[in-house]
Every structure is written in C-alpha cells, then in structure tokens.
Design a protein around this motif. Structure first.
Motif, PDB file in Angstrom:
ATOM      1  N   VAL A 197       1.404  -1.372  -0.525  1.00  0.00           N
ATOM      2  CA  VAL A 197       0.103   0.069   0.583  1.00  0.00           C
ATOM      3  C   VAL A 197       0.510   1.528  -0.281  1.00  0.00           C
ATOM      4  CG1 VAL A 197      -1.673   1.599   1.282  1.00  0.00           C
ATOM      5  CG2 VAL A 197      -2.233  -1.378   1.155  1.00  0.00           C
ATOM      6  N   ASP A 198       0.936   2.111  -1.062  1.00  0.00           N
ATOM      7  CA  ASP A 198       1.970   3.442  -0.716  1.00  0.00           C
ATOM      8  C   ASP A 198       1.412   4.600   0.351  1.00  0.00           C
ATOM      9  OD1 ASP A 198       1.220   2.595  -3.072  1.00  0.00           O
ATOM     10  OD2 ASP A 198       0.218   4.585  -4.553  1.00  0.00           O
ATOM     11  N   ARG A 199       3.026   4.547   0.854  1.00  0.00           N
ATOM     12  CA  ARG A 199       3.005   5.395   1.975  1.00  0.00           C
ATOM     13  C   ARG A 199       2.237   6.601   2.260  1.00  0.00           C
ATOM     14  NH1 ARG A 199       5.639   4.957   6.609  1.00  0.00           N
ATOM     15  NH2 ARG A 199       5.645   2.902   5.811  1.00  0.00           N
ATOM     16  N   PHE A 200       2.623   7.267   0.811  1.00  0.00           N
ATOM     17  CA  PHE A 200       1.973   8.483   0.732  1.00  0.00           C
ATOM     18  C   PHE A 200       0.488   8.864  -0.519  1.00  0.00           C
ATOM     19  CE2 PHE A 200       6.184   9.078   1.133  1.00  0.00           C
ATOM     20  CZ  PHE A 200       6.223   9.472   2.471  1.00  0.00           C
ATOM     21  N   ARG A 201      -0.796   9.036   0.201  1.00  0.00           N
ATOM     22  CA  ARG A 201      -1.952   9.266  -0.444  1.00  0.00           C
ATOM     23  C   ARG A 201      -1.800   9.821  -0.603  1.00  0.00           C
ATOM     24  NH1 ARG A 201      -2.000   4.585   1.964  1.00  0.00           N
ATOM     25  NH2 ARG A 201      -3.519   5.573   3.262  1.00  0.00           N
ATOM     26  N   GLY A 202      -2.910  11.371  -1.494  1.00  0.00           N
ATOM     27  CA  GLY A 202      -3.405  12.240  -1.752  1.00  0.00           C
ATOM     28  C   GLY A 202      -2.158  13.186  -0.917  1.00  0.00           C
ATOM     29  N   ARG A 203      -1.653  13.619  -1.403  1.00  0.00           N
ATOM     30  CA  ARG A 203      -0.277  15.026  -0.582  1.00  0.00           C
ATOM     31  C   ARG A 203      -0.008  15.028  -1.608  1.00  0.00           C
ATOM     32  NH1 ARG A 203       0.574  14.043   4.798  1.00  0.00           N
ATOM     33  NH2 ARG A 203      -1.104  12.150   6.141  1.00  0.00           N
ATOM     34  N   LEU A 204       0.757  16.146  -1.018  1.00  0.00           N
ATOM     35  CA  LEU A 204       1.647  17.079  -1.601  1.00  0.00           C
ATOM     36  C   LEU A 204       3.040  16.825  -1.471  1.00  0.00           C
ATOM     37  CD1 LEU A 204       1.426  19.185  -4.287  1.00  0.00           C
ATOM     38  CD2 LEU A 204       2.016  21.062  -2.402  1.00  0.00           C
ATOM     39  N   VAL A 205       4.309  16.178  -2.402  1.00  0.00           N
ATOM     40  CA  VAL A 205       5.458  15.884  -1.475  1.00  0.00           C
ATOM     41  C   VAL A 205       6.062  16.121  -2.027  1.00  0.00           C
ATOM     42  CG1 VAL A 205       4.540  13.353  -1.260  1.00  0.00           C
ATOM     43  CG2 VAL A 205       4.905  13.580  -3.825  1.00  0.00           C
ATOM     44  N   TRP A 206       7.370  16.540  -1.420  1.00  0.00           N
ATOM     45  CA  TRP A 206       8.619  16.929  -1.533  1.00  0.00           C
ATOM     46  C   TRP A 206       9.551  15.487  -1.912  1.00  0.00           C
ATOM     47  CZ3 TRP A 206       4.502  19.435   0.651  1.00  0.00           C
ATOM     48  CH2 TRP A 206       4.155  20.435   0.902  1.00  0.00           C
ATOM     49  N   PRO A 207      10.528  16.098  -2.217  1.00  0.00           N
ATOM     50  CA  PRO A 207      11.312  14.586  -2.777  1.00  0.00           C
ATOM     51  C   PRO A 207      12.375  15.148  -1.546  1.00  0.00           C
ATOM     52  CG  PRO A 207      11.974  15.954  -4.717  1.00  0.00           C
ATOM     53  CD  PRO A 207      10.499  16.744  -3.940  1.00  0.00           C
ATOM     54  N   ILE A 208      12.891  14.001  -0.536  1.00  0.00           N
ATOM     55  CA  ILE A 208      13.905  14.665  -0.223  1.00  0.00           C
ATOM     56  C   ILE A 208      15.628  13.809  -0.446  1.00  0.00           C
ATOM     57  CG2 ILE A 208      15.165  14.653   2.382  1.00  0.00           C
ATOM     58  CD1 ILE A 208      12.501  14.052   3.902  1.00  0.00           C
TER      59      ILE A 208
END
Length: 619
Positions: A197-208
């Motif tokens: 299951v994807d850890r991040f869903r329905g979110r804005l994401v920034w690559p670290i």
C-alpha cells in the motif's frame, strides 16, 4: 563500518576517471594550447576563464582563486563531499565495485540494495512530479499558489503529487521491475492485506535529497479532509534514509553555505522554498524531527567549523511558546558549534513562507538580517515568563536565567551577558547578579569550561583555547602525523610564525629533520627521525603528545583541513605584520613624513590583499 577503501581501488578510480571528462560534465572546456583545457572556474565568480585542466597529468588549477588538485579534489570541492564519498561517487560513475580493508569486501548485496533503493526513489520522484499537473492534483496546486509558489518553483524543488489511490505508486514501480520488498524496505509502501500500500496518498510531496543530490525519501503534506493522518508525513528510517542526519534542501544550499559561511535552519519545506526564492539560498530544514547533534555535524563540515568563529548558524522560530522551547533546545546544542549562533524571530509570528506571501521577498531577507544572538534570545525567553515589576518576580527570573548564563563557556561572553541580564531585570547591581550566577553555576556545573573566544593575557603555559594557539597545535600535529598534507608550504613558513616558544622549537626540529616535504609517507619512521634529532625532554614530550593526539578533523576531511590550517596560520602571521605596520603609521606625520608614510601604506594594502587570499583559503 566497511573500513578503508583499498589503495588499489583508489588508484583504479583515478585511472578510470579522466579529469577532462569529469570536469567537462560541470563546466564548458575549450582548447588552451599545449595540451591544456580552459574554462570558467566553478568555485568563484569570473568573466574570463582562468580554470585550467591538464589531462596528461590529471590535474586542474585556477589562476584566479589559486585552487587546484586532481579529479578527486575537484569532486570533493564541487560537491562538498568527504574523501570516501568522492571515491564512491567516482566509482559509481566508472562502474567500479570498491573493496574495503579492515572489514574485508563489502557485500555486493549491500551496495546493490542501496543502488536499487535510490533508483526506486528516483522513479517515485519522477512519478510524483509527473502528476502535479493532473486534474486530481488541483488541491496541491492550489496549496502552492496560496503560498506564493508558481509552477517553475515547484519544478525547481521537485514538488509532486501522490494520488489518493491505495497502490498506484506501488503498481507503477512494480511495473518498472522493482520488488515489493524494495518498496517496503525503502519506505515507499507498507504491507497491506492484499499487497503493498502506498505510504503517501492524496498528498503534496517533496523529494528529500542527500548532500550529493540523490533522492532518499519524501515529505508529504495532507491536502484532503478525508485524510485522517498527520499534517506532515515523512519517510521512515531506511537503509538510505536516517532522519536524524537529513536536512531538507542541503543539496541546493551546500555551496552557498560554504561560500557565505552561513546556514539558516527553518522549520518546514515551504519555508526552505520561500527562503531560497527570496534570496536566502543557505536555508535548510529538518525532516520530521528536531534539530540535533547529527545535523550539527553536517553543517560543521560545510562551514569548516573547526577552530574559531568562522561563520554563523541562524535558527528561525515562531515567537510563541513553542518557538521559545525550540530555541532553548537549540541553546543546549549551541556550544557544540564553534561558529556563532543566532535566532531570527518575526514579531508577528509569521514563518518565512507566510512572511513572503504577506510582505514579499525583502521581508524574508530582512528577517534573517535582523537575527539576534541565540544566547540573548534564550535568556530573554526565560525571564519573560516572570513578573519583572516585583522584586520576587525579578529574583525568580534571575535564578531561572542564571544557569543559562553560567553555561556559556567563554568567560568574556559570560561576563557580558551577566551585565545584560542585570540590565534586563532592572537591578542595576552587577556584582549581585554575577555572584548569583556564580553560586547557581557552581551548583549546576556551569561556568567551568574554558573560553573559546579571544586570546587571554600571557601565562606560563599556552592557553589551549586561544584560537591562534589551537591553529599552531593543529599545524604541528598534521606535520607530525600527516606530513604529506603539509609539504613545502609548511617548511617555508618560518619559526617566527609560531607565537608559543615550544611550538617554534618543534617547528625548527621538523625543519632540521628534513622538513615535511622530505618526510615521505610519514608514520613511525618519520616520528622516530624527529625523536632522534634532539634530546630536549620538553620537545620530546610535546612531540609525543602531537604524535598521538587526534586531529580536529575526520580522516576523510584531513586534506581539506590541512590546507585550511596552513592558510589560517599564514593569515595570523600576516595579521600580526599588519598590526605592526599600522602602529608605525600612527607614529608618523603623514605630511612631514609623506614618503615613509606612503611606503608603509603600500605595504599595508599588499598585506591586506594577502590576508584576504589566505582567509578565503581557510574557509
């Protein structure tokens, strides 16, 4: 620990990393005749090319900034890497499997695993950024727009969108050949009843990214009301991601941090973006954890925070109670730095992102420019909790602030803040305040550490905390332990550079033994040769100490550190000469003794230029 990279592999990396190819990946080179290439230096601003590469000898040199070295030195300086990191980066470029001594071969599985996880994160970052313009990402685009960020800004920082479906990223990466175990181990997905299951869903994401620019994790901001998770969700610790050592934006800020000798620590991803876009390109942020000792190590390496006040770290905090608590936590770590630490607090409580939206880029720059010393902010934060209109409240505030003042290691600085505390509390009784600080400091163990600041009056033994004494010590330790790093430049300094008689005596001993240029690889033979050059017991004692006392830099940083120490030692000598010339000029009448005055002024200008060059090299 894998151990030291084998010498054979280091030689192989050099052989398979043609300097013209490596440098040519970063700057435009053109034929300069005689087998040389020339281009614009990447390490300082210039309009005419003075950066030269000699492929046949494998070296580069810039006649503008007087920097030079081999292919490894170039990668280290350009990317701000340790020696080992530079070797590993070049080895990866050349397809070389490195071997490590003292720990045998590094299992190929471990290197293969890291490579696979980095590739998975790179693919995930591309997946997320590709979706930011999709219709479903409208809430994310609106979030960015409301905070003053345009499409180009999102592209610059690699901002993307994680779709709300349960396993869309997982299916995408599985289709690219990655395994379920790799997705879970890297923190991109978690175990579900029917698969990953994807850890991040329905979110804005920034690559670290790490300091080399590789994506190692993500930070994700909640957008949907139906999301019952935390506002910010970050990648968990993994084989490639350890939150206590990660600083968001370090890949973008590293060169400016080193160049400006300044790091700005903010609290969030959008704050980093706002700072960089506003002209504060030294901003970084922690990722889901408080600023700690491992983060300090990262910044110290970039600031070359070794022996004296070389730069500054600026923390930005909210003006509320939470921000004050964060400042007090930073105060506890402050003295693990040698550089100066400051706090920048916006009175209306706006963070850099909101400040930029409300008042523009200039307001963000003004916030950082108006920074306040961390000591002052922490002490003021403590006494603000008390009623300073009553004697009882002022005494309570004094007792609460006294441990902070007593904990300042530099006696001169501690004394000044004691005077400030007296003034802030309105006692107008410095002796009473100082006595109270000493009493409470004695009970709490504060005020016992030696100074780290300005030089003290002469004493029978050299002051080990004197910055000049420390740089002399480090130079001599390097000459004894790692003479190859010192070479002819050290031998040419002259004993007069050293202010401590014992240091001058040891320097003369080293020169008498042939100097560091003739020391070969160093080691026991070199130290034995030094011991055999004199029977002076005092020099023997100092030599023994310098042969075993650890250097103030990690092994991977010794080359850069050695060059900085030599430059700093030369800078101190030039500064001493400047003081003498200024004193002579003050005794002259510039009208009646114009010729002599002008001659000294010319020497002064030349020495100032020399000092500027040495100071830049010492950074």
């Amino acid at each position: 620990m894998a151990g030291r990279i084998s010498d054979d592999d280091i030689a192989l990396v050099r052989e398979r990393s043609p300097i013209a190819d490596v440098v040519g990946e970063h700057i435009q080179l053109r034929n300069a005749g005689g087998g040389n290439l020339k281009g614009l230096c990447p390490f300082h601003e210039e309009k005419s090319p003075s950066f030269n590469v000699t492929p046949t000898r494998g070296y580069w040199y810039c006649f503008g900034c007087a920097e030079g070295g081999d292919v490894i030195t170039f990668v280290r300086k350009l990317e701000h890497l340790s020696f080992t990191e530079a070797i590993e980066r070049l080895a990866q470029r050349a397809g070389i499997q490195l071997r490590y001594e003292q720990g045998g071969y590094v299992p190929g599985r471990e290197h293969g695993e890291r490579t696979r996880l980095l590739e998975a994160h790179k693919a995930a970052a591309e997946f997320y950024t590709g979706l930011l313009e999709a219709a479903e990402a409208a809430p994310g685009r609106r979030f960015l727009a409301e905070r003053g960020f345009e499409r180009a800004d999102a592209e610059r920082f690699g901002v993307g969108y994680a779709p709300a479906e349960w396993d869309r990223l997982a299916r995408h990466l599985l289709g690219r050949g990655f395994t379920v175990n790799e997705l879970i181990k890297g923190g991109l997905a978690r175990e579900g009843r029917r698969g990953p299951v994807d850890r991040f869903r329905g979110r804005l994401v920034w690559p670290i990214r790490d300091i080399t620019g590789d994506v190692i994790g993500f930070g994700a901001r909640k957008l949907l009301d139906s999301d019952d998770g935390p506002k910010y969700l970050n990648t968990p610790d993994s084989p490639i991601y350890k939150k206590s050592t990660v600083l968001y934006g370090i890949d973008l800020a590293k060169r400016e941090i080193s160049k400006r000798s300044q790091a700005v620590v903010v609290e969030g991803y959008t704050d980093v973006m706002a700072c960089h876009l506003s002209g504060v390109p030294t901003a970084v942020a922690t990722c889901g954890t408080s600023f700690g000792e491992d983060h300090i190590k990262v910044l110290r390496r970039l600031l070359l925070d070794q022996a004296e006040f070389r730069g500054e770290v600026v923390f930005t905090f909210d003006g509320d109670s939470a921000g004050q608590k964060a400042a007090l936590r930073a105060f506890a770590d402050e003295q693990k730095f040698v550089t100066q630490t400051f706090v920048a607090v916006q009175p209306d409580g706006l963070d850099p992102c909101d400040l930029r939206v409300k008042h523009g880029d200039g307001a963000v720059r003004d916030l950082i420019a108006g920074r306040e010393p961390l000591f002052a902010f922490a002490i003021r934060s403590v006494i603000s909790r008390y009623d300073l209109d009553s004697n009882e409240g002022r005494i309570a505030a004094l007792d609460a602030a006294a441990p902070l003042v007593a904990g300042i290691k530099d006696p001169a600085l501690r004394g000044r803040y004691a005077v400030d505390l007296d003034r802030w509390l309105g006692f107008m009784d410095e002796r009473m305040v100082l006595r109270r600080i000493q009493e409470i400091g004695g009970r709490s163990g504060g005020a016992s550490a030696p100074a780290r600041g300005a030089r003290r009056p002469a004493a029978p033994a050299p002051d080990p905390t004197d910055p000049v004494v420390r740089v002399e010590v480090e130079a001599l330790k390097l000459a004894v332990q790692r003479p190859a790093l010192m070479g002819p430049e050290f031998d040419a300094l002259g004993a007069q550079v050293f202010t401590v008689p014992g240091h001058a005596a040891l320097y003369e001993l080293i020169v008498a033994a042939g100097g560091t240029a003739a020391a070969g690889p160093g080691g026991r033979d070199w130290v034995d040769r030094l011991f055999g050059t004199t029977e002076d017991t005092a020099v023997h004692a100092m030599l023994t100490r310098f042969a075993v006392e650890p250097l103030r830099a990690e092994m991977a940083e010794e080359e850069r550190y050695g060059a900085a120490v030599l430059a700093r030692l030369a800078e101190v000598a030039v500064t001493r000469a400047l003081v003498q010339i200024k004193a002579r000029m003050e005794r002259l009448n510039p009208v009646e003794q114009q010729q002599e005055y002008n001659r000294l002024f010319g020497e002064l200008v030349a020495l100032e230029q020399q000092r500027r060059v040495f100071r830049e090299r010492a950074v």
